[in-house]
Design a protein around this motif. Sequence first.
Motif, mmCIF file in Angstrom:
data_model
loop_
_atom_site.group_PDB
_atom_site.id
_atom_site.type_symbol
_atom_site.label_atom_id
_atom_site.label_comp_id
_atom_site.label_asym_id
_atom_site.label_seq_id
_atom_site.Cartn_x
_atom_site.Cartn_y
_atom_site.Cartn_z
ATOM 1 N N ARG A 78 15.867 -24.750 16.374
ATOM 2 C CA ARG A 78 17.177 -25.384 15.585
ATOM 3 C C ARG A 78 18.640 -25.969 16.310
ATOM 4 O O ARG A 78 18.849 -24.869 17.482
ATOM 5 N N ALA A 79 19.356 -26.798 16.266
ATOM 6 C CA ALA A 79 20.538 -26.697 17.285
ATOM 7 C C ALA A 79 21.350 -26.087 17.730
ATOM 8 O O ALA A 79 21.104 -25.356 17.100
ATOM 9 N N PHE A 80 20.841 -25.620 18.925
ATOM 10 C CA PHE A 80 22.567 -24.585 19.474
ATOM 11 C C PHE A 80 21.330 -23.019 19.197
ATOM 12 O O PHE A 80 22.311 -21.900 19.060
ATOM 13 N N ALA A 81 20.458 -23.042 19.196
ATOM 14 C CA ALA A 81 19.775 -22.049 18.909
ATOM 15 C C ALA A 81 19.392 -20.840 20.003
ATOM 16 O O ALA A 81 18.631 -21.931 20.854
ATOM 17 N N GLY A 82 19.688 -19.798 20.252
ATOM 18 C CA GLY A 82 19.651 -19.481 21.479
ATOM 19 C C GLY A 82 17.822 -18.937 21.570
ATOM 20 O O GLY A 82 17.359 -19.034 20.240
ATOM 21 N N ASP A 83 17.630 -17.926 22.458
ATOM 22 C CA ASP A 83 16.350 -17.690 22.643
ATOM 23 C C ASP A 83 15.749 -16.853 21.550
ATOM 24 O O ASP A 83 16.615 -15.383 21.421
ATOM 25 N N ASP A 84 14.741 -16.896 21.081
ATOM 26 C CA ASP A 84 14.173 -15.330 20.736
ATOM 27 C C ASP A 84 13.060 -14.740 21.372
ATOM 28 O O ASP A 84 13.034 -15.174 22.587
ATOM 29 N N ASP A 85 12.670 -12.910 20.477
ATOM 30 C CA ASP A 85 11.215 -12.678 21.873
ATOM 31 C C ASP A 85 10.440 -13.500 21.540
ATOM 32 O O ASP A 85 9.693 -13.475 22.794
ATOM 33 N N THR A 86 10.323 -14.252 21.065
ATOM 34 C CA THR A 86 9.104 -14.750 21.064
ATOM 35 C C THR A 86 8.230 -15.958 21.848
ATOM 36 O O THR A 86 8.026 -16.597 22.963
ATOM 37 N N ASP A 87 10.107 -16.639 22.115
ATOM 38 C CA ASP A 87 10.517 -17.884 23.025
ATOM 39 C C ASP A 87 10.218 -17.446 25.045
ATOM 40 O O ASP A 87 9.212 -17.752 25.769
ATOM 41 N N ARG A 88 10.746 -15.678 24.621
ATOM 42 C CA ARG A 88 10.864 -15.573 25.728
ATOM 43 C C ARG A 88 10.310 -14.568 26.920
ATOM 44 O O ARG A 88 9.231 -15.307 27.823
ATOM 45 N N ALA A 89 8.533 -14.223 25.748
ATOM 46 C CA ALA A 89 7.238 -14.322 26.251
ATOM 47 C C ALA A 89 6.917 -15.667 26.244
ATOM 48 O O ALA A 89 5.895 -15.248 27.334
ATOM 49 N N ALA A 90 7.581 -16.418 25.635
ATOM 50 C CA ALA A 90 6.283 -18.161 26.185
ATOM 51 C C ALA A 90 6.256 -18.243 26.989
ATOM 52 O O ALA A 90 5.580 -18.503 27.588
#
Length: 259
Positions: A106-118
Amino acid sequence: MRIDVEDLRVAYAGRTVLAGVRVVAEDGEIAGVVGPNGSGKSTLLRTVYRHLRPTAGRVLLDGADLRALSASRAARHVAALPQERGGDFELSVREIVAMGRTPYKRAFAGDDDTDRAAVERALADTGLAAHAGRRYTDLSGGERQRALLAKAFAQDPDVLVLDEPTNHLDVRHQTELLTLLRVRRRTTLLSLHDLNAAAAVCDRLHVLHGGAVVASGPPREVLTPALLSRVFGVRAAVTDHPLTGDPLIAFDHRAPAGG
């Protein structure tokens, strides 16, 4: 997911570039698009990843018209590496690769664990983990290419559309990339100038000539001396690769086709 290109026609600037093109990439299949310069390869791929709107025909993703999806939903399914690589990004390599996660946020959302792992997996797969903190503008041409490939991998798509993905890569990194595509086994549609690389990595080839598909099928059936002479204008013999058994094309550099 399966990609079907049905009766595609693309025209711009008063010129028909593609006419009646039919192309398929089955679920998990690597399908290559080959042909001489100006045959319409990049135009075809740009239409598949929605950069161009076709004059007629459609692109189907598991039977659904890709144009009917929203941009963000389409981006979750299809990731592209265009030939046009964009400008000089004043970002780090990790930041470039993390842009591949945008369709899931979503707009302005930060990275979560799934994002960082990818992102970390994409960096490792493309051999860029040690360069994650470097600025994109400081990279060589080959490293930039790998960074943009990592961005596409981080997108975690069902379908990869890659326009000349081995450009600027040295032999080792070309080989590693093609091996990675086989290991990952995502539905992939890619264009390649190197016919031996195409024969090695692709399950299916579509040959474009003059804006039309003139041959489709397994590389061994498609890449015949007669087709190479007719479409590419070269004299060649096709044999078996001594290490892999793949079709190996030996070009006659001393005489033109039919010479």
